[in-house]
Structure formats: C-alpha cells, structure tokens
Design a protein around this motif. Structure first.
Motif, PDB file in Angstrom:
ATOM      1  N   VAL A 207       2.376  -6.803  -5.117  1.00  0.00           N
ATOM      2  CA  VAL A 207       2.023  -7.027  -3.712  1.00  0.00           C
ATOM      3  C   VAL A 207       0.705  -6.315  -3.417  1.00  0.00           C
ATOM      4  CG1 VAL A 207       2.759  -6.696  -1.315  1.00  0.00           C
ATOM      5  CG2 VAL A 207       4.481  -7.116  -3.099  1.00  0.00           C
ATOM      6  N   SER A 208      -0.239  -7.026  -2.825  1.00  0.00           N
ATOM      7  CA  SER A 208      -1.475  -6.403  -2.349  1.00  0.00           C
ATOM      8  C   SER A 208      -1.300  -6.048  -0.875  1.00  0.00           C
ATOM      9  CB  SER A 208      -2.670  -7.345  -2.533  1.00  0.00           C
ATOM     10  OG  SER A 208      -2.484  -8.530  -1.773  1.00  0.00           O
ATOM     11  N   VAL A 209      -2.030  -5.034  -0.425  1.00  0.00           N
ATOM     12  CA  VAL A 209      -1.845  -4.511   0.938  1.00  0.00           C
ATOM     13  C   VAL A 209      -3.220  -4.259   1.553  1.00  0.00           C
ATOM     14  CG1 VAL A 209      -0.643  -2.819   2.360  1.00  0.00           C
ATOM     15  CG2 VAL A 209       0.213  -3.324   0.049  1.00  0.00           C
ATOM     16  N   ALA A 210      -3.467  -4.890   2.692  1.00  0.00           N
ATOM     17  CA  ALA A 210      -4.770  -4.737   3.353  1.00  0.00           C
ATOM     18  C   ALA A 210      -4.836  -3.502   4.234  1.00  0.00           C
ATOM     19  CB  ALA A 210      -5.076  -5.985   4.185  1.00  0.00           C
ATOM     20  N   ARG A 211      -3.711  -3.145   4.899  1.00  0.00           N
ATOM     21  CA  ARG A 211      -3.726  -2.050   5.875  1.00  0.00           C
ATOM     22  C   ARG A 211      -2.544  -1.101   5.616  1.00  0.00           C
ATOM     23  NH1 ARG A 211      -3.526  -6.631   8.732  1.00  0.00           N
ATOM     24  NH2 ARG A 211      -1.571  -6.027   9.737  1.00  0.00           N
ATOM     25  N   PRO A 212      -2.554  -0.357   4.530  1.00  0.00           N
ATOM     26  CA  PRO A 212      -1.420   0.524   4.243  1.00  0.00           C
ATOM     27  C   PRO A 212      -1.381   1.708   5.202  1.00  0.00           C
ATOM     28  CG  PRO A 212      -3.199   0.941   2.702  1.00  0.00           C
ATOM     29  CD  PRO A 212      -3.621  -0.245   3.514  1.00  0.00           C
ATOM     30  N   PRO A 213      -0.199   2.222   5.496  1.00  0.00           N
ATOM     31  CA  PRO A 213      -0.122   3.422   6.334  1.00  0.00           C
ATOM     32  C   PRO A 213      -0.667   4.635   5.586  1.00  0.00           C
ATOM     33  CG  PRO A 213       2.049   2.876   5.477  1.00  0.00           C
ATOM     34  CD  PRO A 213       1.138   1.758   5.090  1.00  0.00           C
ATOM     35  N   VAL A 214      -1.103   5.623   6.344  1.00  0.00           N
ATOM     36  CA  VAL A 214      -1.660   6.832   5.733  1.00  0.00           C
ATOM     37  C   VAL A 214      -0.974   8.103   6.229  1.00  0.00           C
ATOM     38  CG1 VAL A 214      -3.921   5.813   5.280  1.00  0.00           C
ATOM     39  CG2 VAL A 214      -3.493   6.906   7.489  1.00  0.00           C
ATOM     40  N   GLU A 215      -0.352   8.061   7.400  1.00  0.00           N
ATOM     41  CA  GLU A 215       0.308   9.239   7.950  1.00  0.00           C
ATOM     42  C   GLU A 215       1.656   9.459   7.271  1.00  0.00           C
ATOM     43  OE1 GLU A 215      -1.030  11.299  10.019  1.00  0.00           O
ATOM     44  OE2 GLU A 215      -2.850  10.111  10.367  1.00  0.00           O
TER      45      GLU A 215
END
Length: 260
Positions: A207-215
């Motif tokens: 799965v590719s992810v454009a906007r992964p979470p960072v917090e």
C-alpha cells in the motif's frame, strides 16, 4: 464483458475473474514506472485500476460483503478479543527458559488502550502533499530501486473497479486474510490518508500512502488498526513491541502486510 483497454499496453490477455474480466500482461513490463503513472492518471476515464499481481487471481469476494462491513464495530470486537488473549503477555510475562546464547524476545507492553479507542484521525489534504497517484509512483520506483523480492515475478493487471480497495476485493487474496475487513480498511485508509493498494508482491499486500500521520497520538491508533487487520507481520513476525511499531509508522509512505 469486453474491456475497453487503453493504448500502449505491453503484450497481455484478458482473463475471467468471477463476474468481471481483467487484463493481465504476459510479463513484468520493462517500462512499468512510466506505464504505471500513465494508467493511474487515466483511471477515472478508463475505469480500470492498475495492480501488480504475482499470478492468476484467486477469485472475487462480492463487494457487498465489503459494503456490509461496519468497520468500527468489527475493529472494536477484534480489539476486545485481541486484548483478552494478549493481556497476560503484556502485563508481565514470565521469561521462558532459553538455551544458552539465545536472546529473549523483547517485551511488548501492547497498545496503550484498555478499550477500542476509535479510528485514527484523517490527515488533511494540503498543496504540499503528493497526490495518491504520485505517492504510488514514488513507492513503485523505490521498490524497483531496492530490488524488492518477488517484484519481477509480478504481472500488471487492469481491473474494472471504482478504486484500488475494490479491485483487491474483486481479485481475492491467496492468503488467510479476512478479505472484507482488509478491503474495508483499505477503503478507509484511501479516504483518510490518500492510501492506494498497489497489489500483491510475492505474498505481501503493498500500500502506498500520500498523507501518513506523524503525531504519536495518531500513529498509535493507526498501528492498532494495522494489528487488527490480523496480518502476521505486524508486531508478531518478527516480534516488534507495539510502541516501536507505532513509532515507525510516523511519516511512512509505504505499508505492507502478509498473512499465513
């Protein structure tokens, strides 16, 4: 049903897959990076989702089963059972006797929740983010550059579907995976993170992810969703303490899963 195929495809053929036909290349295309990005850009027009696949599709799971999956209810029930079975290991396992020179597995304190905490929050779309298509193309380029095992054994498939999660459901998975739940998760990740199923490489769903979470507060919630997908490589193989797995998800644009 006859597929209206886009021009410029490599040699391939149409295959029956339950109620639909899919097109499959005869071999892994030499120009896959350029072709992949073009096919993603044409998807809204052609109605065909490009996926990488290692062989003949197993067969479809009706999309109605995905539609009928109440994601939060299934995950809440899954977490209750997961916590019940794992709590003795999280709260203070007694180390088993090990042969000399064998290191014990690291202790896993488990997720920091005593009840289902709900889904991780969606990441807003900003002008600085790549599009899901760009993120998918970047991930494919990275897989090629790293020589990911099994990639050159894949074929390019074109699947008549509205989105990549539905295409996976139509193809089925030759793994012991809860397909309706997995595809419901993929749908939700598409909406929250611009994620896109790229297909199966070897025996791994990528799965590719454009906007992964960072917090951290959100990666912990997301990590729990990954765990509840029941994928064998999440936390357990190799043994990875839950907090460590959750920390690794911060900003990660490529996820992969496998089931025995």
């Amino acid at each position: 049903m006859t597929l209206a195929l886009p021009e410029g495809l490599p040699p391939g053929r149409c295959l029956p897959c339950g109620p639909v036909q899919v097109w499959a290349s005869d071999e892994f295309p030499d120009d896959i990076e350029e072709l992949w990005l073009r096919l993603l850009g044409e998807q809204d027009t052609t109605g065909l989702v490009p996926l990488l696949w290692p062989g003949t599709p197993k067969g479809p799971s009706p999309l109605q089963r995905v539609d009928a999956t109440s994601l939060e209810d299934v995950l809440a029930a899954g977490f209750a059972e997961y916590r019940r079975s794992r709590l003795p290991l999280w709260t203070g396992p007694t180390p088993a006797a090990l042969p000399e020179g064998v290191e014990p597995w690291p202790h896993d304190p488990g997720p920091p929740f005593d009840r289902w905490p709900g889904l991780a929050q969606p990441m807003p779309v900003t002008s600085a983010d790549p599009t899901p298509q760009e993120a998918s193309a970047r991930t494919l380029a990275r897989l090629i550059d790293e020589g990911w095992f099994g990639l050159d054994g894949c074929r390019l498939l074109l699947v008549p579907a509205a989105r990549s999660s539905d295409a996976v459901a139509l193809l089925g998975l030759d793994m012991d995976a809860p397909l309706p739940l997995v595809c419901a998760l993929l749908r939700s990740w598409e909406e929250r993170y611009g994620a896109r199923a790229m297909g199966v490489i070897g025996r791994e769903l990528h799965v590719s992810v454009a906007r992964p979470p960072v917090e951290a507060s959100q990666t912990e919630l997301l990590a729990l969703e990954h765990v509840l997908s029941t994928a064998d490589n999440i936390v357990d193989d190799p043994p990875t303490p839950f907090p460590e797995y959750a920390a690794r998800l911060a900003g990660r644009t490529h996820w992969w899963f496998w089931w025995d």
